[in-house]
Design an enzyme around this catalytic site. Structure first.
Site, PDB file in Angstrom:
ATOM      1  N   HIS A   1      58.048  19.612  -2.540  1.00  0.00           N
ATOM      2  CA  HIS A   1      57.324  18.583  -1.639  1.00  0.00           C
ATOM      3  C   HIS A   1      56.226  19.382  -0.863  1.00  0.00           C
ATOM      4  O   HIS A   1      56.539  20.343  -0.155  1.00  0.00           O
ATOM      5  CB  HIS A   1      58.050  17.513  -0.868  1.00  0.00           C
ATOM      6  CG  HIS A   1      58.862  16.615  -1.651  1.00  0.00           C
ATOM      7  ND1 HIS A   1      58.327  15.484  -2.224  1.00  0.00           N
ATOM      8  CD2 HIS A   1      60.088  16.883  -2.237  1.00  0.00           C
ATOM      9  CE1 HIS A   1      59.476  15.075  -2.682  1.00  0.00           C
ATOM     10  NE2 HIS A   1      60.737  15.914  -2.883  1.00  0.00           N
TER      11      HIS A   1
ATOM     12  N   HIS B   1      63.786  21.188  -2.903  1.00  0.00           N
ATOM     13  CA  HIS B   1      65.010  20.397  -2.969  1.00  0.00           C
ATOM     14  C   HIS B   1      65.709  20.991  -4.253  1.00  0.00           C
ATOM     15  O   HIS B   1      65.257  20.969  -5.325  1.00  0.00           O
ATOM     16  CB  HIS B   1      64.577  18.899  -3.130  1.00  0.00           C
ATOM     17  CG  HIS B   1      64.305  18.260  -1.790  1.00  0.00           C
ATOM     18  ND1 HIS B   1      63.461  17.218  -1.758  1.00  0.00           N
ATOM     19  CD2 HIS B   1      64.101  19.016  -0.613  1.00  0.00           C
ATOM     20  CE1 HIS B   1      63.090  16.934  -0.470  1.00  0.00           C
ATOM     21  NE2 HIS B   1      63.680  17.826   0.182  1.00  0.00           N
TER      22      HIS B   1
ATOM     23  N   HIS C   1      62.797  20.621  -7.354  1.00  0.00           N
ATOM     24  CA  HIS C   1      61.426  20.237  -7.155  1.00  0.00           C
ATOM     25  C   HIS C   1      60.824  20.473  -5.594  1.00  0.00           C
ATOM     26  O   HIS C   1      61.635  21.006  -4.944  1.00  0.00           O
ATOM     27  CB  HIS C   1      61.286  18.924  -7.675  1.00  0.00           C
ATOM     28  CG  HIS C   1      62.037  17.732  -6.748  1.00  0.00           C
ATOM     29  ND1 HIS C   1      63.450  17.492  -7.078  1.00  0.00           N
ATOM     30  CD2 HIS C   1      61.573  17.335  -5.431  1.00  0.00           C
ATOM     31  CE1 HIS C   1      63.801  16.675  -5.984  1.00  0.00           C
ATOM     32  NE2 HIS C   1      62.716  16.588  -5.145  1.00  0.00           N
TER      33      HIS C   1
ATOM     34  N   GLU D   1      59.142  17.369   3.835  1.00  0.00           N
ATOM     35  CA  GLU D   1      59.660  15.938   4.112  1.00  0.00           C
ATOM     36  C   GLU D   1      60.458  15.764   5.349  1.00  0.00           C
ATOM     37  O   GLU D   1      60.376  14.880   6.158  1.00  0.00           O
ATOM     38  CB  GLU D   1      60.541  15.420   2.933  1.00  0.00           C
ATOM     39  CG  GLU D   1      59.653  15.397   1.552  1.00  0.00           C
ATOM     40  CD  GLU D   1      60.260  14.385   0.683  1.00  0.00           C
ATOM     41  OE1 GLU D   1      59.190  13.313   0.723  1.00  0.00           O
ATOM     42  OE2 GLU D   1      61.192  14.309   0.098  1.00  0.00           O
TER      43      GLU D   1
ATOM     44  N   HIS E   1      54.307  13.054  -9.650  1.00  0.00           N
ATOM     45  CA  HIS E   1      54.529  13.009  -8.210  1.00  0.00           C
ATOM     46  C   HIS E   1      54.716  14.480  -7.749  1.00  0.00           C
ATOM     47  O   HIS E   1      54.597  14.640  -6.638  1.00  0.00           O
ATOM     48  CB  HIS E   1      55.613  12.187  -8.285  1.00  0.00           C
ATOM     49  CG  HIS E   1      55.486  11.059  -8.531  1.00  0.00           C
ATOM     50  ND1 HIS E   1      54.701   9.752  -8.111  1.00  0.00           N
ATOM     51  CD2 HIS E   1      56.064  10.095  -9.734  1.00  0.00           C
ATOM     52  CE1 HIS E   1      54.508   8.740  -8.655  1.00  0.00           C
ATOM     53  NE2 HIS E   1      55.389   8.749  -9.870  1.00  0.00           N
TER      54      HIS E   1
END
Length: 307
Positions: A118, A141, A116, A128, A89
């Site tokens: 995004h 994050h 991690h 996000e 993911h």
């Protein structure tokens, strides 16, 4: 009889297009057998809660809070050896040494667990959280839990057990040399469950803006942004973005999901704020006002030239 057969066929197709695993919207197809963000509530009922993350931060509606003082970072400057893993993911890095945050109106000291990211597609919109509807190319994050807990699962049982620091990225003309090692190692983890060890130590300070640029931020109560969406997160979203050039941002899009497709648009859509309040630090007020002032000056300058 034909109507019954048609209904049975539709039911069968619905079963075929439903999967047990969650995924991002970019992965949703009939063949993918996964549940996109709109169906995460089926995977975990908490994903339908009233304190979900991420959110769109509307700056004019944020409330100044003088208790949101600068953070104290401990161990952030210490270099450590670790590995990075493609978990299907995103990519995540465990933090094996003691790095902590305190201050900033946190109720206690929190220790870093992992970080991690995004991202979007080849440097396109992918953060996000959004600011006044603007979506940045990527978001970092850094996940922390209260120092008294021994595992993240334990911390997630506490309504304020987890503290996440969120950082935006912006496109720059020049590469960010501090990110050279992180970008390079992505080539070694192209597919799910692939992992690799960093060739040299890195520190958390390498990844984030300079400490003097960390006084402007937003604060709200929220959740994890992936299932089970536990509503146990104290969110801090910093205003000052981290620069990466287009090639560095695009490197993340060359990673693969578990099915071999490009790992792109790895973000959850923004969630309703409901009855929550978003607070801002004193510096965030100054920075927001400065941004508005500069925009106003720019507009006035443009109009004067137009006349």
């Amino acid at each position: 009889m034909q109507k019954i057969r048609a209904l049975l066929l539709l039911a069968t197709l619905a079963q075929i297009c439903t999967g047990a695993d969650w995924c991002y919207q970019s992965q949703v197809t009939c063949e993918s057998h996964c549940k996109g963000p709109r169906k995460w509530e089926e995977e975990s009922s908490t994903c339908g809660g009233r304190k979900q993350s991420p959110i769109n931060i509307v700056t004019r509606k944020t409330i100044p809070d003088e208790r949101l003082t600068p953070f104290q970072f401990s161990g952030y400057q210490q270099a450590f050896r670790s590995s990075i893993k493609n978990n299907g993911h995103s990519v995540a890095v465990n933090i094996p040494h003691m790095a902590t945050i305190s201050g900033g109106n946190l109720e206690t000291t929190y220790k870093a667990v992992q970080f991690h990211l995004h991202w979007g597609r080849n440097g396109g919109p992918g953060s996000e959280h959004t600011i006044d509807g603007e979506q940045y190319p990527m978001e970092l994050h850094i996940v922390h839990m209260k120092q008294k807990f021994s595992s993240l699962s334990e911390a997630l049982q506490d309504p304020t057990g987890v503290a996440v620091l969120g950082f935006f990225y912006e496109v720059s003309k020049l590469p960010n040399n501090k990110y050279g090692q992180l970008i390079k190692i992505l080539e070694s983890v192209p597919t799910k469950n692939a992992s690799a060890t960093f060739s040299s130590p890195l520190s958390l300070n390498q990844l984030i803006p300079r400490e003097q640029n960390l006084t402007g931020y937003y604060r709200y109560e929220g959740s994890l942004t992936t299932p089970g969406c536990n509503e146990a997160v104290v969110w801090t979203v910093f205003q000052d973005p981290i620069p990466l050039d287009r090639n560095q941002l695009s490197a993340f899009s060359r990673l693969k999901f578990h099915d071999g497709t490009s790992m792109v648009d790895t973000f959850r859509p923004v969630q309703p704020l409901n009855d929550r309040t978003v607070y801002r630090s004193g510096s965030a007020v100054v920075l927001a006002s400065l941004a508005l002032l500069l925009a106003s000056i720019s507009l006035t300058f443009g109009l004067s030239h137009a006349n």
